[in-house]
Scaffold this motif. Sequence first.
Motif, PDB file in Angstrom:
ATOM      1  N   ARG A 145     -34.358  44.362  30.574  1.00 55.13           N
ATOM      2  CA  ARG A 145     -33.452  45.286  31.110  1.00 55.13           C
ATOM      3  C   ARG A 145     -32.317  45.683  29.874  1.00 55.13           C
ATOM      4  NH1 ARG A 145     -31.268  41.421  35.783  1.00 55.13           N
ATOM      5  NH2 ARG A 145     -31.507  40.038  34.148  1.00 55.13           N
ATOM      6  N   ASP A 181     -37.927  37.564  39.782  1.00 54.85           N
ATOM      7  CA  ASP A 181     -36.745  37.866  39.180  1.00 54.85           C
ATOM      8  C   ASP A 181     -37.038  37.789  37.534  1.00 54.85           C
ATOM      9  OD1 ASP A 181     -34.027  38.577  38.208  1.00 54.85           O
ATOM     10  OD2 ASP A 181     -33.250  37.826  39.776  1.00 54.85           O
ATOM     11  N   VAL A 182     -36.676  38.805  36.648  1.00 56.33           N
ATOM     12  CA  VAL A 182     -36.937  38.766  35.324  1.00 56.33           C
ATOM     13  C   VAL A 182     -35.580  37.903  34.760  1.00 56.33           C
ATOM     14  CG1 VAL A 182     -38.023  41.007  35.380  1.00 56.33           C
ATOM     15  CG2 VAL A 182     -35.462  40.862  34.718  1.00 56.33           C
ATOM     16  N   ALA A 183     -34.686  37.600  35.204  1.00 57.39           N
ATOM     17  CA  ALA A 183     -33.762  36.989  34.685  1.00 57.39           C
ATOM     18  C   ALA A 183     -33.980  35.821  34.025  1.00 57.39           C
ATOM     19  CB  ALA A 183     -32.428  36.779  35.581  1.00 57.39           C
ATOM     20  N   ASP A 217     -35.843  45.008  37.489  1.00 60.41           N
ATOM     21  CA  ASP A 217     -35.269  43.593  37.870  1.00 60.41           C
ATOM     22  C   ASP A 217     -36.261  42.583  38.133  1.00 60.41           C
ATOM     23  OD1 ASP A 217     -32.674  45.011  37.199  1.00 60.41           O
ATOM     24  OD2 ASP A 217     -32.739  45.848  39.110  1.00 60.41           O
ATOM     25  N   ASP A 238     -37.761  39.730  30.764  1.00 59.98           N
ATOM     26  CA  ASP A 238     -36.291  40.569  30.909  1.00 59.98           C
ATOM     27  C   ASP A 238     -36.042  41.536  29.840  1.00 59.98           C
ATOM     28  OD1 ASP A 238     -33.812  41.419  31.520  1.00 59.98           O
ATOM     29  OD2 ASP A 238     -32.732  39.570  31.622  1.00 59.98           O
TER      30      ASP A 238
END
Length: 359
Positions: free
Chosen positions: A234, A225-227, A207, A232
């Motif tokens: 995930r 944060d990868v968001a 994450d 990202d």
Amino acid sequence: MAETRITRDVFGSLPDGREVERVTLRGADGFEARIITFGAALQALLVPDAHGAVDDVVLGHDDLLSYVKLRKFFGATVGRYANRIAGARFTLDGDDVRLEANDGAHALHGGPDGFDRKLWQIVATEDGEQPSVTLLYVSPDGEANYPGRLDVRVTYQLTGPMELSVTFAARTTRTTIVNLTNHSFFNLDGLAAGTGILDHRLTLAADHYLAIDETAIPLPGPPHDVAATPFDFRDAQAIGARIRADDAQIKCGRGYDHNFCLRGGDGVHLAARLESPRSGRVMELLTDQPGLQVYSGNYIDATVSGKGRVFRQSDALCLEPQVWPDTPNRPDFPSARLAPDEVYKHETIYRFSTTGASA
């Protein structure tokens, strides 16, 4: 009579005359791992595709001289400290330790003469359903200025029909730092295909990642944060989908060359899944380490060749389980400290399977 699943041969000789051996471990359906004693390196990894065709999926060389002349870390065991240490120095128990810089001002992968440049000794082999080889290197106290004599063992073992386990263990005579990893460059299309990895689909159990400066040292502060970023993974994403995004971190790494902070878990757990739509090969990487360095081959250029082809940028992907980079200078990061009464342990599993192929 049971089938022999392990063989040894001579891979070549170093300039000083010392012999380099190769050990071959054989699994099912052509699955095969070849390990050389120079750098305790994974020299070849043969894996069947969705149609049963077997090909090598790791970059490297067919001859010893190429490994000796060009330090590219192909398949190597990297240490005493994998990745970067800022300023080639750190403080340990009040003592200032100064290392040899070999990446600008920083120390990278153990310095200019790391474990990947050493001749390791085969200390054990085992035949049978799960063939294995264990290699030993004894790093003297003060080698590359690291404190403590370090006795290092790495075991390559086929722990399933198409599963390779790599286990590291180390003991020290003085408190020191240790961070070992395997530095294989993977291309699940197979080297014979002559293609790159930008269409490979990658999933990561992370994450957060470590943002870096222009010299690849982690920035101050907590992980990012990868968001809503190109980092990202995930859910499965093609490696090339965002590798040329107008993103400051992509520019710093010239692509992906970042540590992903893996989700916690007891023991070995799934960290990454890599899939080639072209060949149908799938690799799951399981590890007990807190970080995974993802490197998209950004600094490979056409001056390097091996195994019958020229290697270029994004021809392969490195997935390197380890502690986080520059940990000795970052008390907020997971520790790389090893005391004389402790044992360093690190296990990584590469598990292969197949799914539908597009060609």
